[in-house]
Enzyme design. Structure first.
Site, mmCIF file in Angstrom:
data_model
loop_
_atom_site.group_PDB
_atom_site.id
_atom_site.type_symbol
_atom_site.label_atom_id
_atom_site.label_comp_id
_atom_site.label_asym_id
_atom_site.label_seq_id
_atom_site.Cartn_x
_atom_site.Cartn_y
_atom_site.Cartn_z
ATOM 1 N N ARG A 112 0.472 -1.402 -0.067
ATOM 2 C CA ARG A 112 -0.151 0.004 0.130
ATOM 3 C C ARG A 112 0.889 1.244 0.025
ATOM 4 O O ARG A 112 0.328 2.556 0.323
ATOM 5 C CB ARG A 112 -0.967 0.037 1.382
ATOM 6 N N GLU B 112 -4.106 18.498 -11.329
ATOM 7 C CA GLU B 112 -4.328 18.934 -12.906
ATOM 8 C C GLU B 112 -5.625 19.309 -12.924
ATOM 9 O O GLU B 112 -6.477 18.445 -13.834
ATOM 10 C CB GLU B 112 -3.913 17.605 -13.764
ATOM 11 N N HIS C 112 0.816 16.695 -26.320
ATOM 12 C CA HIS C 112 0.880 15.157 -26.109
ATOM 13 C C HIS C 112 -0.448 14.779 -26.532
ATOM 14 O O HIS C 112 -0.585 13.439 -26.207
ATOM 15 C CB HIS C 112 0.937 15.224 -24.348
ATOM 16 N N HIS D 272 9.435 9.116 -27.779
ATOM 17 C CA HIS D 272 8.162 9.985 -27.295
ATOM 18 C C HIS D 272 8.423 11.441 -27.730
ATOM 19 O O HIS D 272 7.566 12.017 -28.006
ATOM 20 C CB HIS D 272 8.518 10.024 -25.770
ATOM 21 N N HIS E 119 0.379 11.397 -28.071
ATOM 22 C CA HIS E 119 0.375 10.124 -27.457
ATOM 23 C C HIS E 119 -0.485 9.317 -28.447
ATOM 24 O O HIS E 119 -0.382 8.036 -28.339
ATOM 25 C CB HIS E 119 -0.495 10.611 -25.993
ATOM 26 N N ASN F 189 0.538 19.406 -21.153
ATOM 27 C CA ASN F 189 0.197 18.498 -22.006
ATOM 28 C C ASN F 189 0.308 18.912 -23.623
ATOM 29 O O ASN F 189 -0.038 18.196 -24.587
ATOM 30 C CB ASN F 189 -1.352 17.987 -21.858
ATOM 31 N N ARG G 247 -1.760 23.032 -14.618
ATOM 32 C CA ARG G 247 -0.902 21.715 -14.895
ATOM 33 C C ARG G 247 -1.290 21.225 -16.288
ATOM 34 O O ARG G 247 -0.381 20.515 -17.007
ATOM 35 C CB ARG G 247 -0.952 20.680 -13.896
ATOM 36 N N LYS H 173 3.074 11.864 -11.386
ATOM 37 C CA LYS H 173 2.467 11.136 -11.973
ATOM 38 C C LYS H 173 3.252 9.696 -12.717
ATOM 39 O O LYS H 173 4.155 10.139 -13.265
ATOM 40 C CB LYS H 173 1.857 11.717 -13.395
ATOM 41 N N GLU I 66 10.754 18.134 -24.773
ATOM 42 C CA GLU I 66 10.102 18.427 -23.566
ATOM 43 C C GLU I 66 10.526 20.131 -23.192
ATOM 44 O O GLU I 66 9.778 20.945 -22.549
ATOM 45 C CB GLU I 66 10.225 17.738 -22.426
ATOM 46 N N LYS J 32 9.074 23.091 -14.070
ATOM 47 C CA LYS J 32 7.731 21.972 -14.111
ATOM 48 C C LYS J 32 7.313 22.040 -12.572
ATOM 49 O O LYS J 32 6.061 21.824 -12.770
ATOM 50 C CB LYS J 32 8.203 20.774 -14.714
HETATM 51 N N1 GLY Z 1 5.864 11.900 -13.960
HETATM 52 C C1 GLY Z 1 5.542 12.906 -14.771
HETATM 53 C C2 GLY Z 1 4.526 13.817 -14.217
HETATM 54 O O1 GLY Z 1 4.029 13.809 -13.346
HETATM 55 O O2 GLY Z 1 4.125 14.511 -15.058
#
Ligand code: GLY
Length: 339
Positions: A108, A224, A235, A249, A239, A232, A228, A130, A172, A214
């Site tokens: 957990r 987000e 993307h 990428h 993606h 993207n 945030r 993320k 990026e 960032k």
């Molecule tokens: N791991 C990339 C982000 O959180 O945007």
């Protein structure tokens, strides 16, 4: 060892940006730490892993899957990892995603940190919390938002980066410049990739500027719901085509940014597409590419940025000023068909 700290909703993250992997033992106890890395990083830097319990996973986006996570979980159980253990991901975006996700679900949730080894991971993938996996062609479909305890940079890893990894990272960096930092856009225009590769101080400054940019965006909107989303840029379409054509990428994002500029011309009065595509080309990134528009739109419909019958698309008003605009799906389909 110089350290800066960023506070997120329920944790503080220590950034050891001007550091080195030798300092890792000052942050974590080797006896209760498991390093996760991939075969490329391990083979190129084996001696740096001496005296660390290390688990090596297969390299490549095709291994950013639940199957890899399952293997890692079993390995952790077999090696006796417990709730006090720490996982440290040493690698590019696949390694940091897999490590952060595995650490977030093992028992957990256990502590984790990252030593990003690619430009992309230093400026993007290791920052923001993320961490997830792909499901078939659907990128990052499953995952968590959970911050690492620390980040540590060691520029020695850039010595063995293949050219395409530099390109991935600079896609990026250009994205950050487009949405938020016109001065960095100009700096990128006046330098070359070779100069960044040859001058470590120039590269370190650029990486730190991007890591801070960032982190501040994430800090202001960790989950987000607003700002945030700007990250993207490029993307959404990127993606969709990345796994369709097995593109690196950065290449997929560069193509995504190119078409996002065109959509910005139509919907946001943007007039600087050529400056963006010229900069992408200067850093050896692709811009225009033929792609199966019907299939790309189908994949795009599964994107997490879709809300009911609209897609939250990131557009540019001008270089350095990104905006999020909901576009009705019918309109978006017509626009993509006409690109
Ligand atoms: N791991 C990339 C982000 O959180 O945007």
């Amino acid at each position: 060892m110089k350290k800066i700290q960023f506070s997120f909703s329920n944790t503080k993250v220590d950034y050891h940006l001007a550091s080195g992997i030798a300092h890792l033992k000052e942050i974590v106890d080797p006896a209760s730490t498991f390093i996760v890395t991939d075969e490329n990083v391990y083979n190129a830097h084996t001696k740096r892993f001496r005296n660390w319990q290390t688990i090596v996973i297969q390299a490549g986006e095709q291994f950013k899957t639940q199957a890899t996570v399952d293997k890692l979980l079993l390995e952790l159980i077999e090696r006796g990892a417990d709730r006090k253990s720490t996982l440290v991901g040493v690698g590019g975006g696949v390694v940091t995603d897999i490590t952060g996700y595995t650490a977030s679900v093992y028992m957990r949730g256990i502590r984790f940190g990252f030593i990003p080894t690619t430009i992309l991971a230093m400026v993007d993938a290791s920052i923001g919390g993320k961490n997830g996996i792909d499901v078939g062609v659907y990128k990052n479909m499953v995952g968590v938002i959970r911050q690492p305890s620390f980040l540590l940079h060691d520029m020695v890893f850039t010595n063995t980066l293949p050219q395409h990894e530099w390109e991935n990272g600079f896609a990026e960096i250009i994205k950050h410049a487009c949405i938020k930092d016109p001065a960095m856009f100009s700096a990128l225009q006046s330098h070359t990739l070779k100069q960044y590769q040859q001058k470590k101080t120039l590269l370190c400054d650029l990486i730190q500027r991007n890591a801070v940019l960032k982190s501040k965006v994430v800090q202001r909107d960790e989950f987000e719901s607003g700002e945030r989303r700007l990250l993207n840029f490029g993307h959404t379409l990127g993606h969709a085509i990345e796994n369709m054509y097995e593109l690196p990428h950065g290449h997929a994002v560069a193509i995504g940014m190119t078409y996002a500029c065109h959509i910005s011309e139509i919907l946001a009065g943007f007039k600087q597409t050529k400056q963006v595509t010229d900069l992408l080309a200067k850093y050896s990134l692709p811009t225009y590419r033929a792609f199966d528009k019907a299939r790309a739109f189908e994949i795009l419909l599964k994107d997490k940025k879709k809300v009911k019958k609209e897609m939250n698309y990131v557009l540019l008003q001008k270089i350095g000023k990104g905006i999020v605009q909901p576009i009705p799906l019918d309109n978006l389909q017509t626009i993509i068909n006409e690109l």
